[in-house]
Scaffold this motif. Sequence first.
Motif, PDB file in Angstrom:
ATOM      1  N   UNK A 189       0.827  -1.209   0.000  1.00 43.55           N
ATOM      2  CA  UNK A 189       0.000   0.000   0.000  1.00 43.55           C
ATOM      3  C   UNK A 189       0.861   1.258   0.000  1.00 43.55           C
ATOM      4  N   UNK A 190       2.155   1.122  -0.314  1.00 39.09           N
ATOM      5  CA  UNK A 190       3.093   2.236  -0.232  1.00 39.09           C
ATOM      6  C   UNK A 190       3.003   3.107  -1.484  1.00 39.09           C
ATOM      7  N   UNK A 191       2.001   4.008  -1.500  1.00 42.17           N
ATOM      8  CA  UNK A 191       1.835   4.978  -2.574  1.00 42.17           C
ATOM      9  C   UNK A 191       1.478   6.322  -1.936  1.00 42.17           C
ATOM     10  N   UNK A 192       2.240   7.354  -2.258  1.00 40.80           N
ATOM     11  CA  UNK A 192       2.007   8.663  -1.643  1.00 40.80           C
ATOM     12  C   UNK A 192       0.634   9.220  -1.985  1.00 40.80           C
ATOM     13  N   UNK A 193       0.119   8.857  -3.168  1.00 38.87           N
ATOM     14  CA  UNK A 193      -1.222   9.323  -3.544  1.00 38.87           C
ATOM     15  C   UNK A 193      -2.252   8.866  -2.519  1.00 38.87           C
ATOM     16  N   UNK A 194      -2.167   7.612  -2.104  1.00 38.08           N
ATOM     17  CA  UNK A 194      -3.147   7.088  -1.156  1.00 38.08           C
ATOM     18  C   UNK A 194      -2.884   7.590   0.260  1.00 38.08           C
ATOM     19  N   UNK A 195      -1.629   7.889   0.571  1.00 43.21           N
ATOM     20  CA  UNK A 195      -1.363   8.525   1.862  1.00 43.21           C
ATOM     21  C   UNK A 195      -2.075   9.870   1.952  1.00 43.21           C
ATOM     22  N   UNK A 196      -1.999  10.648   0.870  1.00 44.68           N
ATOM     23  CA  UNK A 196      -2.664  11.953   0.870  1.00 44.68           C
ATOM     24  C   UNK A 196      -4.174  11.804   0.984  1.00 44.68           C
ATOM     25  N   UNK A 197      -4.729  10.806   0.293  1.00 46.12           N
ATOM     26  CA  UNK A 197      -6.176  10.595   0.369  1.00 46.12           C
ATOM     27  C   UNK A 197      -6.605  10.187   1.774  1.00 46.12           C
ATOM     28  N   UNK A 198      -5.772   9.408   2.464  1.00 46.27           N
ATOM     29  CA  UNK A 198      -6.096   9.035   3.843  1.00 46.27           C
ATOM     30  C   UNK A 198      -6.040  10.247   4.761  1.00 46.27           C
ATOM     31  N   UNK A 199      -5.030  11.088   4.587  1.00 42.01           N
ATOM     32  CA  UNK A 199      -4.949  12.297   5.419  1.00 42.01           C
ATOM     33  C   UNK A 199      -6.182  13.172   5.221  1.00 42.01           C
ATOM     34  N   UNK A 200      -6.674  13.267   3.973  1.00 45.43           N
ATOM     35  CA  UNK A 200      -7.868  14.080   3.703  1.00 45.43           C
ATOM     36  C   UNK A 200      -9.088  13.543   4.435  1.00 45.43           C
ATOM     37  N   UNK A 201      -9.112  12.236   4.688  1.00 43.26           N
ATOM     38  CA  UNK A 201     -10.229  11.640   5.416  1.00 43.26           C
ATOM     39  C   UNK A 201     -10.021  11.692   6.932  1.00 43.26           C
ATOM     40  N   UNK A 202      -8.939  12.296   7.364  1.00 43.73           N
ATOM     41  CA  UNK A 202      -8.669  12.373   8.790  1.00 43.73           C
ATOM     42  C   UNK A 202      -8.069  11.109   9.360  1.00 43.73           C
ATOM     43  N   UNK A 203      -7.447  10.273   8.514  1.00 40.25           N
ATOM     44  CA  UNK A 203      -6.851   9.005   8.941  1.00 40.25           C
ATOM     45  C   UNK A 203      -5.340   9.108   8.780  1.00 40.25           C
ATOM     46  N   UNK A 204      -4.610   8.771   9.824  1.00 36.36           N
ATOM     47  CA  UNK A 204      -3.148   8.795   9.774  1.00 36.36           C
ATOM     48  C   UNK A 204      -2.645   7.494   9.161  1.00 36.36           C
ATOM     49  N   UNK A 205      -1.963   7.548   7.993  1.00 35.81           N
ATOM     50  CA  UNK A 205      -1.452   6.310   7.376  1.00 35.81           C
ATOM     51  C   UNK A 205      -0.138   5.877   8.026  1.00 35.81           C
ATOM     52  N   UNK A 206      -0.087   4.625   8.438  1.00 28.57           N
ATOM     53  CA  UNK A 206       1.127   4.022   8.969  1.00 28.57           C
ATOM     54  C   UNK A 206       1.455   2.826   8.070  1.00 28.57           C
ATOM     55  N   UNK A 207       2.132   3.114   6.958  1.00 26.73           N
ATOM     56  CA  UNK A 207       2.368   2.152   5.894  1.00 26.73           C
ATOM     57  C   UNK A 207       3.865   1.945   5.736  1.00 26.73           C
ATOM     58  N   UNK A 208       4.282   0.696   5.684  1.00 29.63           N
ATOM     59  CA  UNK A 208       5.701   0.381   5.526  1.00 29.63           C
ATOM     60  C   UNK A 208       6.191   0.880   4.165  1.00 29.63           C
ATOM     61  N   UNK A 209       7.446   1.321   4.135  1.00 29.16           N
ATOM     62  CA  UNK A 209       8.057   1.840   2.904  1.00 29.16           C
ATOM     63  C   UNK A 209       8.744   0.717   2.136  1.00 29.16           C
ATOM     64  N   UNK A 210       8.572   0.747   0.818  1.00 27.44           N
ATOM     65  CA  UNK A 210       9.288  -0.205  -0.031  1.00 27.44           C
ATOM     66  C   UNK A 210      10.769   0.171  -0.093  1.00 27.44           C
ATOM     67  N   UNK A 211      11.617  -0.858  -0.191  1.00 25.41           N
ATOM     68  CA  UNK A 211      13.036  -0.611  -0.293  1.00 25.41           C
ATOM     69  C   UNK A 211      13.719  -0.315   1.027  1.00 25.41           C
ATOM     70  N   UNK A 212      12.947  -0.386   2.112  1.00 24.93           N
ATOM     71  CA  UNK A 212      13.514  -0.141   3.443  1.00 24.93           C
ATOM     72  C   UNK A 212      13.622  -1.470   4.158  1.00 24.93           C
ATOM     73  N   UNK A 213      14.687  -1.649   4.913  1.00 26.25           N
ATOM     74  CA  UNK A 213      14.889  -2.913   5.623  1.00 26.25           C
ATOM     75  C   UNK A 213      13.735  -3.194   6.566  1.00 26.25           C
ATOM     76  N   UNK A 214      13.435  -4.466   6.761  1.00 31.48           N
ATOM     77  CA  UNK A 214      12.366  -4.850   7.668  1.00 31.48           C
ATOM     78  C   UNK A 214      12.744  -4.477   9.097  1.00 31.48           C
ATOM     79  N   UNK A 215      11.740  -4.327   9.926  1.00 29.28           N
ATOM     80  CA  UNK A 215      11.982  -3.949  11.313  1.00 29.28           C
ATOM     81  C   UNK A 215      11.413  -2.587  11.651  1.00 29.28           C
ATOM     82  N   UNK A 216      10.386  -2.158  10.874  1.00 27.32           N
ATOM     83  CA  UNK A 216       9.784  -0.852  11.140  1.00 27.32           C
ATOM     84  C   UNK A 216       8.993  -0.832  12.433  1.00 27.32           C
ATOM     85  N   UNK A 217       8.592  -2.022  12.911  1.00 31.42           N
ATOM     86  CA  UNK A 217       7.793  -2.082  14.134  1.00 31.42           C
ATOM     87  C   UNK A 217       6.305  -2.049  13.892  1.00 31.42           C
TER      88      UNK A 217
END
Length: 269
Positions: A189-217
């Motif tokens: 679900x790592x797409x900035x477009x959808x992050x912005x759409x979630x913020x517009x709905x008042x929802x904080x997106x907590x989505x793992x980033x692609x290309x980043x090592x595992x262990x985000x918590x």
Amino acid sequence: MPADLVPDDLWERIAPLLPARPARRHRHPGRLPVSDRVALGGIVYVLRKGVAWRDVPIQVVGCSGVTAWRRLRDWTEAGVWPRLHGVLLAELRAVGLLEMDDSAIDGSHVRALKGGPHTGPSPVDRGRPGSKHHLIVDRHGTPLAVTLTGGNRHDVTQLLPLLDAVPPIRGLPGRPRTRPRRLFADRGYDFDKYRRLLWKRGIKPLIARRGVAHGSGLGKTRWVVERTFAWLHQFKRLRIRYEIRADLHHGLLQLACSIICLRRLRTLF
């Protein structure tokens, strides 16, 4: 019919939602129809055991698989299953067992052996026909909504439809709850477009980033959606999609979600 197929607490909640059957004819009324509770037992039997409708044992269930399938068709078209799910979610919220501040979302592939709408070549099954179950759950893994798409649909395409599918959940004074405050998701679900759409709905997106090592918590909260998929696929009829009609398979998904909600309510007793 075995009592464990349709326990009293399930029947008490679903009986008021079932559509009334047409009145019998006075002349030549024909055979008495099978009771709704027995027919529901046939639906639950197929959902749990995964057998074909023609193989439903009449001696055990009390009705034929054809009768159970017809009631499933009629009740699905009447919208019984989403209303049952909404009733149970409201009960969970009323007793403090629903925590929607944190929600998690994910998708799961299943084979679709007979094809039909909402199927497609599955990229994880060598291009065989498949479907996807998309699920959003609360912090404890309680299913809030489920959707069905083709196996070749990307998970992120169902992010907003899943949020829209969450019913207005009552149970407490004030406005019904319709959306979470924070949404956890994996790298699919790592797409900035959808992050912005979630913020517009008042929802904080907590989505793992692609290309980043595992262990985000994030997995400490997101794992509950994987557990709920395991609960859903304990219903053997959902492991493989046999229904050609997408609405019937979706109806079985919603019934399974309702049974999971009912099991959580039973923890009070």
